[in-house]
Every structure is written in C-alpha cells, then in structure tokens.
Design a protein around this motif. Sequence first.
Motif, PDB file in Angstrom:
ATOM      1  N   VAL A  50      64.602  40.510  47.239  1.00 41.67           N
ATOM      2  CA  VAL A  50      63.290  41.522  46.445  1.00 41.67           C
ATOM      3  C   VAL A  50      62.655  41.855  47.412  1.00 41.67           C
ATOM      4  N   GLU A  51      62.412  42.947  47.682  1.00 38.40           N
ATOM      5  CA  GLU A  51      61.195  43.009  48.741  1.00 38.40           C
ATOM      6  C   GLU A  51      60.275  44.467  48.182  1.00 38.40           C
ATOM      7  N   VAL A  52      59.426  43.929  47.990  1.00 39.86           N
ATOM      8  CA  VAL A  52      57.946  44.926  47.234  1.00 39.86           C
ATOM      9  C   VAL A  52      57.361  45.497  47.954  1.00 39.86           C
ATOM     10  N   LYS A  53      57.013  46.934  48.641  1.00 33.08           N
ATOM     11  CA  LYS A  53      55.801  47.563  48.949  1.00 33.08           C
ATOM     12  C   LYS A  53      55.468  48.436  48.125  1.00 33.08           C
ATOM     13  N   ILE A  54      53.633  48.141  48.278  1.00 32.52           N
ATOM     14  CA  ILE A  54      52.814  48.708  47.287  1.00 32.52           C
ATOM     15  C   ILE A  54      52.008  49.680  48.354  1.00 32.52           C
ATOM     16  N   ASP A  55      51.498  50.802  48.128  1.00 29.11           N
ATOM     17  CA  ASP A  55      50.632  51.347  48.634  1.00 29.11           C
ATOM     18  C   ASP A  55      49.200  51.070  47.975  1.00 29.11           C
ATOM     19  N   ALA A  56      48.401  50.453  49.241  1.00 25.86           N
ATOM     20  CA  ALA A  56      47.171  49.861  48.624  1.00 25.86           C
ATOM     21  C   ALA A  56      46.301  51.244  48.561  1.00 25.86           C
ATOM     22  N   GLN A  63      38.518  53.986  37.452  1.00 28.49           N
ATOM     23  CA  GLN A  63      37.407  54.024  37.918  1.00 28.49           C
ATOM     24  C   GLN A  63      36.900  54.586  38.765  1.00 28.49           C
ATOM     25  N   GLU A  64      37.179  55.951  39.523  1.00 26.95           N
ATOM     26  CA  GLU A  64      37.518  56.552  41.377  1.00 26.95           C
ATOM     27  C   GLU A  64      36.248  55.510  41.784  1.00 26.95           C
ATOM     28  N   GLY A  65      34.379  55.321  41.426  1.00 27.99           N
ATOM     29  CA  GLY A  65      33.844  54.768  41.854  1.00 27.99           C
ATOM     30  C   GLY A  65      34.063  52.748  42.435  1.00 27.99           C
ATOM     31  N   ARG A  66      34.685  52.833  41.309  1.00 27.79           N
ATOM     32  CA  ARG A  66      34.768  51.607  42.099  1.00 27.79           C
ATOM     33  C   ARG A  66      36.413  51.227  42.702  1.00 27.79           C
ATOM     34  N   ASP A  67      37.282  52.535  42.875  1.00 28.55           N
ATOM     35  CA  ASP A  67      38.381  52.357  43.381  1.00 28.55           C
ATOM     36  C   ASP A  67      37.866  52.915  44.563  1.00 28.55           C
ATOM     37  N   GLU A  68      37.493  53.444  44.999  1.00 31.40           N
ATOM     38  CA  GLU A  68      36.703  53.616  46.822  1.00 31.40           C
ATOM     39  C   GLU A  68      36.033  52.470  46.899  1.00 31.40           C
ATOM     40  N   HIS A  69      35.645  51.835  46.582  1.00 31.64           N
ATOM     41  CA  HIS A  69      35.210  50.525  46.337  1.00 31.64           C
ATOM     42  C   HIS A  69      36.242  49.427  47.045  1.00 31.64           C
ATOM     43  N   LEU A  70      37.450  50.031  46.351  1.00 32.81           N
ATOM     44  CA  LEU A  70      38.319  48.457  46.241  1.00 32.81           C
ATOM     45  C   LEU A  70      39.189  49.032  47.929  1.00 32.81           C
ATOM     46  N   ARG A  71      39.230  50.068  47.325  1.00 34.38           N
ATOM     47  CA  ARG A  71      39.979  51.027  49.299  1.00 34.38           C
ATOM     48  C   ARG A  71      39.034  50.412  50.642  1.00 34.38           C
ATOM     49  N   SER A  72      38.093  50.507  49.874  1.00 32.10           N
ATOM     50  CA  SER A  72      36.816  50.102  51.115  1.00 32.10           C
ATOM     51  C   SER A  72      37.439  49.165  52.363  1.00 32.10           C
ATOM     52  N   ALA A  73      36.683  48.901  53.137  1.00 39.46           N
ATOM     53  CA  ALA A  73      36.208  46.871  53.512  1.00 39.46           C
ATOM     54  C   ALA A  73      36.179  46.298  52.843  1.00 39.46           C
ATOM     55  N   ASP A  74      35.570  45.894  52.361  1.00 40.42           N
ATOM     56  CA  ASP A  74      34.646  45.236  51.381  1.00 40.42           C
ATOM     57  C   ASP A  74      36.074  44.295  50.239  1.00 40.42           C
ATOM     58  N   PHE A  75      37.153  45.195  50.111  1.00 39.73           N
ATOM     59  CA  PHE A  75      38.038  44.374  49.466  1.00 39.73           C
ATOM     60  C   PHE A  75      39.454  44.862  50.097  1.00 39.73           C
ATOM     61  N   PHE A  76      40.601  46.094  50.089  1.00 41.25           N
ATOM     62  CA  PHE A  76      41.357  46.558  50.706  1.00 41.25           C
ATOM     63  C   PHE A  76      41.571  46.790  51.855  1.00 41.25           C
ATOM     64  N   ASP A  77      40.494  47.715  52.628  1.00 38.22           N
ATOM     65  CA  ASP A  77      40.852  48.159  53.677  1.00 38.22           C
ATOM     66  C   ASP A  77      41.792  48.330  54.210  1.00 38.22           C
ATOM     67  N   VAL A  78      42.407  49.537  53.155  1.00 39.30           N
ATOM     68  CA  VAL A  78      42.938  50.288  53.233  1.00 39.30           C
ATOM     69  C   VAL A  78      43.579  51.425  54.625  1.00 39.30           C
ATOM     70  N   ASN A  80      42.791  49.997  57.727  1.00 44.23           N
ATOM     71  CA  ASN A  80      43.653  49.107  58.828  1.00 44.23           C
ATOM     72  C   ASN A  80      44.815  48.282  58.334  1.00 44.23           C
ATOM     73  N   HIS A  81      45.065  48.229  56.684  1.00 41.42           N
ATOM     74  CA  HIS A  81      45.561  48.138  56.027  1.00 41.42           C
ATOM     75  C   HIS A  81      46.591  48.708  54.593  1.00 41.42           C
ATOM     76  N   PRO A  82      47.178  49.387  55.185  1.00 39.18           N
ATOM     77  CA  PRO A  82      47.108  50.243  54.077  1.00 39.18           C
ATOM     78  C   PRO A  82      48.780  49.837  53.273  1.00 39.18           C
ATOM     79  N   THR A  83      49.119  48.619  53.145  1.00 36.91           N
ATOM     80  CA  THR A  83      50.471  48.600  52.232  1.00 36.91           C
ATOM     81  C   THR A  83      50.518  46.909  52.258  1.00 36.91           C
TER      82      THR A  83
END
Length: 178
Positions: A50-56, A63-78, A80-83
């Motif tokens: 089992v191998e799972v890959k998630i597009d962060a 809530q788009e504003g929260r989603d943008e914050h979660l994509r930022s370097a404060d959280f998932f830093d997508v 630099n770390h897209p997966t």
Amino acid sequence: MTKTTWSVDTAHSEIGFSVKHMMISKAKGAFDNFSAEIEANVDDLTDSKVEVKIDASSINTRQEGRDEHLRSADFFDVENHPTITFVATDIKKKSANNYDITGDLTIIGTTKPVTVDVEFEGQSKDPMSGDIVAGFSGETTINRKDFGLTWNTAVETGGVLVGDEVKIHVEIEAHKEA
C-alpha cells in the motif's frame, strides 16, 4: 495467495481529517486529489503493498482563506513539499476484517511511523461497470507537531487556535484491475 492490483476510485473515496478549532469545535477537511498503489489479496491483507500519494495543495476545508493559509509555509509549504505520502511497512490482522496497517507517513519532509486501524468492508460486483470492487475504511490520530506543523496563535479566552491532535479518516473504494 495471489495478490491483485487495485485502483482507487477517487469519486467514491476520501482522505479527510478533523482538528480542534479554538479549543471549542472541530475544523474538518479533506484532500481532493490523491492516488494509491494497492496490491492485495482481500482474503488476507497481511502481505499487501500500500502506497498513498496525496496532493497537499488539494486541501479543502470549504473555506478558501483557510485553505490558502494551510498551503503556505506556516503549514504544508506546498511549494517545497507538494506531496504527502504513506507507505505501508507492516500489516497485522486483528480480527476477520480488521487490520493494523503501520507505515511511514511523510508530511513536509518529516517521516514518522503511523498505524492506521483499517476495516475491510467487503467486495462486490459493480452493476454499472462489471468490475469487482472492494471497500476499506481506516482511522488514525497523529500529533501535527511531530511532523513540523507547529504554527499556532493564542485565542483571547485562553488556549490556542489549532489543536495538536489531528484525526484522519480514510474511505477507499478500489476496483480490481484485470
């Protein structure tokens, strides 16, 4: 026993989560884009791959504003770390249809072992496609700080905006490949 390759039907599957918000409620979300490589004999999952890959960047909390914050370097830093990945390393049968799947979960470059409590929900023949389809449900809880997800802010009434414990739930519908 022979293992079969299964493809995830993402239209009928979900990787979701919930986390305490302001210490009084739960924020919920899911990742809209993910894939998995599954090789399994559904009669005994202990020898499965089992191998799972998630597009962060596909995080969706409605809530788009929260989603943008979660994509930022404060959280998932997508940027630099897209997966986000999960690779099973050990599978133990607990009962007829229940398993502990332990694997390496990698979030923003940090890899930690995580055990997911998985239930094999059964299999059926899809009346529309004729495919053999199997269902799996799973749950685990992680501490987000273990993966470097440390951003937070205090709330005026005491406590913090984002809880440390993140409950993850997985619902997978997989089609047996010919």
